[in-house]
Design a protein around this motif. Structure first.
Motif, mmCIF file in Angstrom:
data_model
loop_
_atom_site.group_PDB
_atom_site.id
_atom_site.type_symbol
_atom_site.label_atom_id
_atom_site.label_comp_id
_atom_site.label_asym_id
_atom_site.label_seq_id
_atom_site.Cartn_x
_atom_site.Cartn_y
_atom_site.Cartn_z
ATOM 1 N N LEU A 120 16.622 -3.796 14.786
ATOM 2 C CA LEU A 120 17.134 -4.149 13.532
ATOM 3 C C LEU A 120 16.371 -4.849 12.432
ATOM 4 C CD1 LEU A 120 19.840 -3.605 11.549
ATOM 5 C CD2 LEU A 120 20.536 -5.561 12.561
ATOM 6 N N ARG A 121 15.809 -5.934 12.991
ATOM 7 C CA ARG A 121 15.059 -6.694 12.289
ATOM 8 C C ARG A 121 13.623 -6.181 11.795
ATOM 9 N NH1 ARG A 121 15.230 -12.111 11.341
ATOM 10 N NH2 ARG A 121 13.103 -13.184 10.785
ATOM 11 N N ASP A 122 12.945 -5.318 12.617
ATOM 12 C CA ASP A 122 11.826 -4.375 12.140
ATOM 13 C C ASP A 122 12.222 -3.508 11.051
ATOM 14 O OD1 ASP A 122 10.185 -5.735 13.982
ATOM 15 O OD2 ASP A 122 10.552 -4.360 15.543
ATOM 16 N N VAL A 123 13.359 -2.886 11.246
ATOM 17 C CA VAL A 123 13.796 -1.795 9.895
ATOM 18 C C VAL A 123 14.120 -2.598 8.912
ATOM 19 C CG1 VAL A 123 15.642 -0.293 9.465
ATOM 20 C CG2 VAL A 123 14.666 -0.288 11.763
ATOM 21 N N LEU A 124 14.655 -3.806 8.895
ATOM 22 C CA LEU A 124 14.990 -4.635 7.570
ATOM 23 C C LEU A 124 13.689 -4.943 7.195
ATOM 24 C CD1 LEU A 124 17.936 -6.884 8.630
ATOM 25 C CD2 LEU A 124 18.003 -4.552 7.111
ATOM 26 N N ARG A 125 12.530 -5.165 7.756
ATOM 27 C CA ARG A 125 11.352 -5.660 7.129
ATOM 28 C C ARG A 125 10.575 -4.532 6.274
ATOM 29 N NH1 ARG A 125 8.024 -9.696 8.967
ATOM 30 N NH2 ARG A 125 9.267 -9.870 10.718
ATOM 31 N N PHE A 126 11.215 -3.229 6.450
ATOM 32 C CA PHE A 126 10.459 -2.393 5.878
ATOM 33 C C PHE A 126 11.540 -2.117 4.630
ATOM 34 C CE2 PHE A 126 8.229 -1.215 9.704
ATOM 35 C CZ PHE A 126 7.111 -1.096 9.243
ATOM 36 N N GLU A 127 12.838 -2.464 4.917
ATOM 37 C CA GLU A 127 13.726 -2.082 3.750
ATOM 38 C C GLU A 127 14.110 -3.270 2.842
ATOM 39 O OE1 GLU A 127 15.605 0.701 3.045
ATOM 40 O OE2 GLU A 127 14.606 1.837 4.558
ATOM 41 N N LEU A 128 13.203 -4.450 2.975
ATOM 42 C CA LEU A 128 13.646 -5.757 2.334
ATOM 43 C C LEU A 128 13.183 -5.455 0.757
ATOM 44 C CD1 LEU A 128 14.709 -8.767 2.812
ATOM 45 C CD2 LEU A 128 12.425 -9.310 3.027
ATOM 46 N N ALA A 139 10.348 -13.707 2.144
ATOM 47 C CA ALA A 139 11.736 -14.383 2.155
ATOM 48 C C ALA A 139 11.848 -14.644 3.594
ATOM 49 C CB ALA A 139 12.571 -13.092 1.540
ATOM 50 N N CYS A 140 12.894 -15.531 3.814
ATOM 51 C CA CYS A 140 13.372 -15.605 5.299
ATOM 52 C C CYS A 140 14.696 -14.839 5.371
ATOM 53 C CB CYS A 140 13.726 -17.144 5.560
ATOM 54 S SG CYS A 140 12.404 -18.151 5.524
ATOM 55 N N PHE A 141 14.951 -13.854 6.225
ATOM 56 C CA PHE A 141 15.928 -12.792 6.292
ATOM 57 C C PHE A 141 16.333 -12.728 7.622
ATOM 58 C CE2 PHE A 141 12.222 -10.627 6.665
ATOM 59 C CZ PHE A 141 12.474 -9.488 7.797
ATOM 60 N N ASP A 142 17.774 -12.035 7.746
ATOM 61 C CA ASP A 142 18.296 -11.528 8.979
ATOM 62 C C ASP A 142 19.569 -10.834 8.361
ATOM 63 O OD1 ASP A 142 18.822 -11.177 11.817
ATOM 64 O OD2 ASP A 142 19.613 -13.265 11.741
ATOM 65 N N LEU A 154 25.338 2.573 10.591
ATOM 66 C CA LEU A 154 25.413 1.044 10.834
ATOM 67 C C LEU A 154 25.939 0.531 9.483
ATOM 68 C CD1 LEU A 154 23.033 0.014 13.343
ATOM 69 C CD2 LEU A 154 25.353 0.900 14.003
ATOM 70 N N ASP A 155 26.972 -0.093 9.258
ATOM 71 C CA ASP A 155 27.376 -1.006 8.080
ATOM 72 C C ASP A 155 26.850 -2.435 8.480
ATOM 73 O OD1 ASP A 155 28.337 -1.920 5.971
ATOM 74 O OD2 ASP A 155 30.470 -1.698 6.464
ATOM 75 N N VAL A 156 25.796 -2.441 7.519
ATOM 76 C CA VAL A 156 25.050 -3.846 7.883
ATOM 77 C C VAL A 156 24.867 -4.615 6.573
ATOM 78 C CG1 VAL A 156 22.707 -4.578 8.271
ATOM 79 C CG2 VAL A 156 23.381 -2.918 9.661
ATOM 80 N N GLU A 157 24.923 -5.984 6.718
ATOM 81 C CA GLU A 157 24.938 -6.987 5.695
ATOM 82 C C GLU A 157 23.693 -7.755 5.840
ATOM 83 O OE1 GLU A 157 27.298 -10.386 3.185
ATOM 84 O OE2 GLU A 157 27.915 -9.959 5.558
ATOM 85 N N LEU A 158 22.752 -7.606 4.666
ATOM 86 C CA LEU A 158 21.446 -8.113 4.697
ATOM 87 C C LEU A 158 21.718 -9.601 4.144
ATOM 88 C CD1 LEU A 158 18.593 -8.281 5.055
ATOM 89 C CD2 LEU A 158 18.117 -7.326 2.972
#
Length: 380
Positions: A120-128, A139-142, A154-158
């Motif tokens: 999930l974190r690697d995917v968010l890195r590209f979607e951020l 940014a600091c993200f999770d 997946l229903d995800v909250e960034l």
């Protein structure tokens, strides 16, 4: 600070009494539930200490599951040593988290493929950069997974915070900023959101207190368990050897008993056969009586021998040549014959003879009478 200490004492009281012995700790560790105080000591609890800004002070709260309990307000100049002395050895080992104010965080809900759950974190890195005005380096993200839809997505909250704002807020924690295990976000209800915005290289992994002692005791317990299992196995082997020796001894006794029983059976069978054979043959008294009645009065015997079914007569008689005819009519033997030549004896003026015959079995009286009649008819 007296009010802070009173609050912490109440907090310690809620954790329960200390361990009484290693056996008590070991028994409780194997249970499916543990007191809160034990969970803290063993590092198995999810309880956390949260710090957040309240003006010029830091509010310290205890996160117990989904609940938060306010413990104290500390000055911004509090150092880790001051905090450790204030909390004590047990409470100081709870992981420390910074609770980021909600106004500092940008939150977005998004849909991701189900395959993204493992990375999930690697995917968010590209979607951020597509979901926020920041890049992954700015940014600091999770994120947290809110649920899985029927189509598998997946229903995800960034949650994301600019690094500059994150660093500024973190700096207001003063000396306590260096020992944090994570940074969560406070939601609208005042509860932690369930993310960790703190970069992984800045996180401090908390270990259970006296971890070395616990590992040593665990190693001792494992060694004791292995030794106990080995001792039980050795005792079982020794018992098996003793049992095998007993079985072998009983088997030898059984073989000896079987051998003696067979000997007894053979003896009984031989005795029965001998008795049956003896019962079928005339007795010595019967033979001697018949010989006495059939020999003439002028005949003398030196020897009368019965060997098996053979009758031998040795003696002197002036009518030795006619003895065979006299003995032929006996029902107790057959085939009487002189053995060897007659030898005259000058002293008695008789002939010395040796006569042999084959003994017969006993006959039924009716058959004997019939046979006697047949013999008489034949002679007539």
């Amino acid at each position: 600070m007296s009010g802070v200490r009173d609050t912490l004492q109440q907090f310690r009281a809620r954790l329960g009494p200390g361990p009484r012995s290693f056996l008590a700790w070991w028994g409780q560790a194997l249970a499916t539930w543990l007191p809160a105080r034990w969970r803290v000591l063993l590092g198995l609890t999810r309880d956390r200490l949260f710090f957040q800004h309240q003006g010029d002070e830091l509010e310290m709260t205890w996160g117990e599951g989904t609940q938060r309990h306010v413990l104290a307000r500390l000055p911004a100049t509090t150092t880790p040593d001051d905090l450790r002395a204030l909390l004590g050895s047990r409470l100081a080992n709870l992981p420390r988290w910074w609770l980021v104010p909600p106004g500092m965080v940008l939150r977005r809900r998004m849909l991701l493929p189900a395959a993204a759950a493992d990375r999930l974190r690697d995917v968010l890195r590209f979607e951020l950069d597509r979901q926020t005005p920041f890049t992954a380096n700015e940014a600091c993200f999770d994120a947290r997974v809110l649920g899985v839809r029927e189509d598998g997505q997946l229903d995800v909250e960034l949650a994301a915070v600019p690094k500059s704002a994150f660093a500024g807020g973190l700096g207001r924690l003063g000396a306590l900023a260096g020992g944090l295990a994570g940074a969560d976000v406070e939601d609208a209800d005042g509860a932690p959101l369930g993310v960790n915005l703190l970069p992984e290289d800045a996180r401090v992994a908390r270990q259970a207190p006296q971890r070395g002692l616990h590992l040593t005791l665990a190693a001792v317990a494992v060694i004791a368990l292995v030794f106990g299992a080995w001792a039980v196995l050795d005792n079982r082997r020794a018992a098996a050897d003793v049992f095998a020796a007993q079985v072998e001894s009983r088997a030898d006794e059984a073989r000896q008993v079987a051998s003696r029983r067979q000997q007894l059976v053979d003896l009984v069978a031989g005795t029965a056969t001998l008795n049956q054979t003896s019962a079928q043959r005339p007795t010595a008294l019967e033979v001697m009586d018949d010989v006495t009645r059939r020999l003439p009065d002028n005949t003398y015997l030196e020897k009368l021998a019965i060997e098996g079914d053979r009758l031998t007569l040795i003696g002197f008689s002036p009518e030795a040549s006619g003895l065979v005819a006299r003995l032929q009519e006996s029902p107790l033997w057959r085939n009487p014959a002189l053995s060897g030549a007659l030898q005259p004896d000058p002293r008695t003026r008789m002939d010395r003879f040796t006569l042999t015959a084959e003994l017969l079995g006993k006959r039924d009286p009716a058959n004997a009478g019939t046979q006697g009649g047949a013999d008489a008819a034949g002679r007539d």
